[in-house]
Scaffold this motif. Structure first.
Motif, PDB file in Angstrom:
ATOM      1  N   VAL A 129       1.664  14.409  -3.211  1.00 28.36           N
ATOM      2  CA  VAL A 129       1.379  13.352  -2.234  1.00 28.36           C
ATOM      3  C   VAL A 129       1.404  12.006  -2.948  1.00 28.36           C
ATOM      4  CG1 VAL A 129       0.007  14.825  -0.711  1.00 28.36           C
ATOM      5  CG2 VAL A 129      -1.125  13.574  -2.539  1.00 28.36           C
ATOM      6  N   GLU A 130       1.640  10.964  -2.179  1.00 25.35           N
ATOM      7  CA  GLU A 130       1.702   9.623  -2.754  1.00 25.35           C
ATOM      8  C   GLU A 130       0.324   9.178  -3.228  1.00 25.35           C
ATOM      9  OE1 GLU A 130       3.766   6.787  -0.337  1.00 25.35           O
ATOM     10  OE2 GLU A 130       5.571   8.015  -0.256  1.00 25.35           O
ATOM     11  N   VAL A 131       0.339   8.379  -4.292  1.00 25.90           N
ATOM     12  CA  VAL A 131      -0.908   7.896  -4.882  1.00 25.90           C
ATOM     13  C   VAL A 131      -1.073   6.398  -4.604  1.00 25.90           C
ATOM     14  CG1 VAL A 131      -0.824   9.626  -6.710  1.00 25.90           C
ATOM     15  CG2 VAL A 131       0.131   7.369  -7.141  1.00 25.90           C
ATOM     16  N   PRO A 132      -2.305   5.905  -4.649  1.00 25.46           N
ATOM     17  CA  PRO A 132      -2.524   4.465  -4.468  1.00 25.46           C
ATOM     18  C   PRO A 132      -1.875   3.667  -5.597  1.00 25.46           C
ATOM     19  CG  PRO A 132      -4.595   5.679  -4.233  1.00 25.46           C
ATOM     20  CD  PRO A 132      -3.577   6.636  -4.763  1.00 25.46           C
ATOM     21  N   GLU A 133      -1.433   2.481  -5.273  1.00 30.34           N
ATOM     22  CA  GLU A 133      -0.906   1.577  -6.292  1.00 30.34           C
ATOM     23  C   GLU A 133      -2.039   1.191  -7.238  1.00 30.34           C
ATOM     24  OE1 GLU A 133       0.972  -1.723  -4.369  1.00 30.34           O
ATOM     25  OE2 GLU A 133       2.271  -0.425  -3.184  1.00 30.34           O
ATOM     26  N   LEU A 134      -1.667   0.685  -8.412  1.00 26.00           N
ATOM     27  CA  LEU A 134      -2.642   0.280  -9.418  1.00 26.00           C
ATOM     28  C   LEU A 134      -2.680  -1.239  -9.503  1.00 26.00           C
ATOM     29  CD1 LEU A 134      -4.569   1.406 -11.630  1.00 26.00           C
ATOM     30  CD2 LEU A 134      -2.660   1.146 -13.230  1.00 26.00           C
ATOM     31  N   ILE A 135      -3.860  -1.796  -9.395  1.00 24.68           N
ATOM     32  CA  ILE A 135      -4.038  -3.241  -9.547  1.00 24.68           C
ATOM     33  C   ILE A 135      -4.372  -3.518 -11.006  1.00 24.68           C
ATOM     34  CG2 ILE A 135      -5.396  -5.256  -8.872  1.00 24.68           C
ATOM     35  CD1 ILE A 135      -5.998  -3.723  -6.213  1.00 24.68           C
ATOM     36  N   ILE A 136      -3.482  -4.228 -11.662  1.00 25.96           N
ATOM     37  CA  ILE A 136      -3.665  -4.589 -13.073  1.00 25.96           C
ATOM     38  C   ILE A 136      -4.683  -5.721 -13.148  1.00 25.96           C
ATOM     39  CG2 ILE A 136      -2.512  -5.500 -15.131  1.00 25.96           C
ATOM     40  CD1 ILE A 136      -1.582  -2.672 -14.306  1.00 25.96           C
ATOM     41  N   GLU A 137      -5.714  -5.534 -13.992  1.00 23.65           N
ATOM     42  CA  GLU A 137      -6.791  -6.521 -14.061  1.00 23.65           C
ATOM     43  C   GLU A 137      -6.784  -7.374 -15.325  1.00 23.65           C
ATOM     44  OE1 GLU A 137     -10.553  -4.785 -11.863  1.00 23.65           O
ATOM     45  OE2 GLU A 137      -9.789  -3.315 -13.308  1.00 23.65           O
ATOM     46  N   THR A 138      -6.229  -6.860 -16.422  1.00 23.72           N
ATOM     47  CA  THR A 138      -6.314  -7.587 -17.692  1.00 23.72           C
ATOM     48  C   THR A 138      -4.980  -7.545 -18.431  1.00 23.72           C
ATOM     49  OG1 THR A 138      -6.938  -5.656 -19.023  1.00 23.72           O
ATOM     50  CG2 THR A 138      -8.747  -6.872 -17.928  1.00 23.72           C
ATOM     51  N   MET A 192       0.848  -1.175   0.000  1.00 21.70           N
ATOM     52  CA  MET A 192       0.000   0.000   0.000  1.00 21.70           C
ATOM     53  C   MET A 192       0.894   1.239   0.000  1.00 21.70           C
ATOM     54  SD  MET A 192      -3.200   0.945   2.500  1.00 21.70           S
ATOM     55  CE  MET A 192      -3.025  -0.602   3.267  1.00 21.70           C
ATOM     56  N   THR A 193       0.504   2.249  -0.793  1.00 22.75           N
ATOM     57  CA  THR A 193       1.287   3.474  -0.910  1.00 22.75           C
ATOM     58  C   THR A 193       0.587   4.609  -0.183  1.00 22.75           C
ATOM     59  OG1 THR A 193       2.042   2.732  -3.062  1.00 22.75           O
ATOM     60  CG2 THR A 193       2.327   5.048  -2.584  1.00 22.75           C
ATOM     61  N   GLY A 194       1.335   5.333   0.628  1.00 23.83           N
ATOM     62  CA  GLY A 194       0.805   6.528   1.276  1.00 23.83           C
ATOM     63  C   GLY A 194      -0.425   6.271   2.130  1.00 23.83           C
ATOM     64  N   GLY A 195      -0.596   5.053   2.649  1.00 20.61           N
ATOM     65  CA  GLY A 195      -1.742   4.755   3.473  1.00 20.61           C
ATOM     66  C   GLY A 195      -3.044   4.646   2.692  1.00 20.61           C
ATOM     67  N   ARG A 196      -2.954   4.606   1.403  1.00 19.74           N
ATOM     68  CA  ARG A 196      -4.146   4.510   0.563  1.00 19.74           C
ATOM     69  C   ARG A 196      -4.201   3.126  -0.067  1.00 19.74           C
ATOM     70  NH1 ARG A 196      -4.363  10.401  -2.374  1.00 19.74           N
ATOM     71  NH2 ARG A 196      -4.254  11.592  -0.468  1.00 19.74           N
ATOM     72  N   ALA A 197      -5.364   2.511  -0.020  1.00 22.84           N
ATOM     73  CA  ALA A 197      -5.527   1.162  -0.554  1.00 22.84           C
ATOM     74  C   ALA A 197      -5.320   1.152  -2.064  1.00 22.84           C
ATOM     75  CB  ALA A 197      -6.919   0.637  -0.219  1.00 22.84           C
ATOM     76  N   PRO A 198      -4.648   0.140  -2.588  1.00 23.91           N
ATOM     77  CA  PRO A 198      -4.485   0.017  -4.048  1.00 23.91           C
ATOM     78  C   PRO A 198      -5.851  -0.015  -4.729  1.00 23.91           C
ATOM     79  CG  PRO A 198      -3.107  -1.574  -2.903  1.00 23.91           C
ATOM     80  CD  PRO A 198      -4.011  -0.965  -1.872  1.00 23.91           C
ATOM     81  N   LYS A 199      -5.904   0.506  -5.958  1.00 26.86           N
ATOM     82  CA  LYS A 199      -7.150   0.571  -6.725  1.00 26.86           C
ATOM     83  C   LYS A 199      -6.980  -0.175  -8.041  1.00 26.86           C
ATOM     84  CE  LYS A 199      -9.078   3.330  -3.763  1.00 26.86           C
ATOM     85  NZ  LYS A 199      -9.827   2.673  -2.730  1.00 26.86           N
ATOM     86  N   PRO A 200      -7.994  -0.947  -8.450  1.00 25.93           N
ATOM     87  CA  PRO A 200      -7.924  -1.625  -9.748  1.00 25.93           C
ATOM     88  C   PRO A 200      -8.099  -0.621 -10.885  1.00 25.93           C
ATOM     89  CG  PRO A 200     -10.045  -2.038  -8.712  1.00 25.93           C
ATOM     90  CD  PRO A 200      -9.210  -1.282  -7.718  1.00 25.93           C
ATOM     91  N   THR A 201      -7.657  -0.988 -12.072  1.00 20.08           N
ATOM     92  CA  THR A 201      -7.787  -0.101 -13.225  1.00 20.08           C
ATOM     93  C   THR A 201      -9.244   0.278 -13.480  1.00 20.08           C
ATOM     94  OG1 THR A 201      -7.800  -2.036 -14.669  1.00 20.08           O
ATOM     95  CG2 THR A 201      -5.708  -0.901 -14.397  1.00 20.08           C
ATOM     96  N   SER A 202     -10.167  -0.606 -13.222  1.00 20.52           N
ATOM     97  CA  SER A 202     -11.580  -0.332 -13.483  1.00 20.52           C
ATOM     98  C   SER A 202     -12.161   0.710 -12.525  1.00 20.52           C
ATOM     99  CB  SER A 202     -12.405  -1.616 -13.384  1.00 20.52           C
ATOM    100  OG  SER A 202     -12.260  -2.198 -12.103  1.00 20.52           O
ATOM    101  N   TYR A 203     -11.532   0.931 -11.385  1.00 22.85           N
ATOM    102  CA  TYR A 203     -12.055   1.827 -10.357  1.00 22.85           C
ATOM    103  C   TYR A 203     -12.195   3.269 -10.843  1.00 22.85           C
ATOM    104  CZ  TYR A 203     -12.349   4.502  -6.025  1.00 22.85           C
ATOM    105  OH  TYR A 203     -12.731   5.374  -5.044  1.00 22.85           O
TER     106      TYR A 203
END
Length: 170
Positions: free
Chosen positions: A129-138, A1-12
């Motif tokens: 500020v730090e951004v959430p990581e990206l969860i690759i879905e496809t 997790m980056t900057g205390g923010r939960a990773p987000k999928p590309t679709s988010y």
């Protein structure tokens, strides 16, 4: 997790915006002015970046904007954005622009432009500020990530070369 923010999928963070192009947006040739399309691209990419970052993000660079064919007055312009890549404080957003012809509602959308923009996430004091990581879905997301890294490498190499050339001038 980056900057205390939960990773987000590309679709988010995907965003789609559409609007009818009016006569006030025409250039001297009677087509929609490229700057109008660029503004729509920046607005859509900005909404996408801010959604992923869960806060403010500002345009830092436009890595590329390619116009494929003209947009006509009366067409429905649609911009679709997705986060392609994330760094520590920045994200790359890809935008595809299509137009549905006003006089041929049954036809397929026309691909009229593509663009890649880089945004930096900022706090209330306008500091990065730090951004959430990206969860690759496809597999397509994976390809987008890899191509974004190539664009980033080129952008950074160009910056280094320009800086070196300026430093070498008398």
């Amino acid at each position: 997790m980056t900057g205390g923010r939960a990773p987000k999928p590309t679709s988010y963070s995907r965003v789609t915006l559409a609007r009818i192009m009016g006569a006030g947006e025409a250039n001297l040739l009677g087509n929609v002015h490229g700057g109008v399309i660029m503004k729509a691209v920046d607005n859509t990419a900005g909404a996408c970046a801010e959604r992923h970052c869960r806060g403010h993000a500002v345009t830092a660079a436009i890595d590329g904007m390619v116009f494929v064919e003209p947009v006509r007055v009366g067409d429905i312009l649609t911009t679709r954005a997705q986060v392609n890549w994330v760094g520590r404080t920045s994200v790359e957003v890809g935008v595809q622009v299509t137009a549905q012809r006003w006089d041929d509602a049954g036809s397929a959308d026309h691909h009229v432009a593509s663009a890649y923009l880089v945004f930096v996430a900022i706090d209330a004091q306008e500091q990065p500020v730090e951004v959430p990581e990206l969860i690759i879905e496809t597999d397509d997301d994976r390809r987008r990530w890899q191509e974004a890294e190539i664009r980033r490498d080129h952008r950074l190499a160009q910056r280094r070369e320009i800086k070196a050339a300026r430093a070498a001038r008398p």
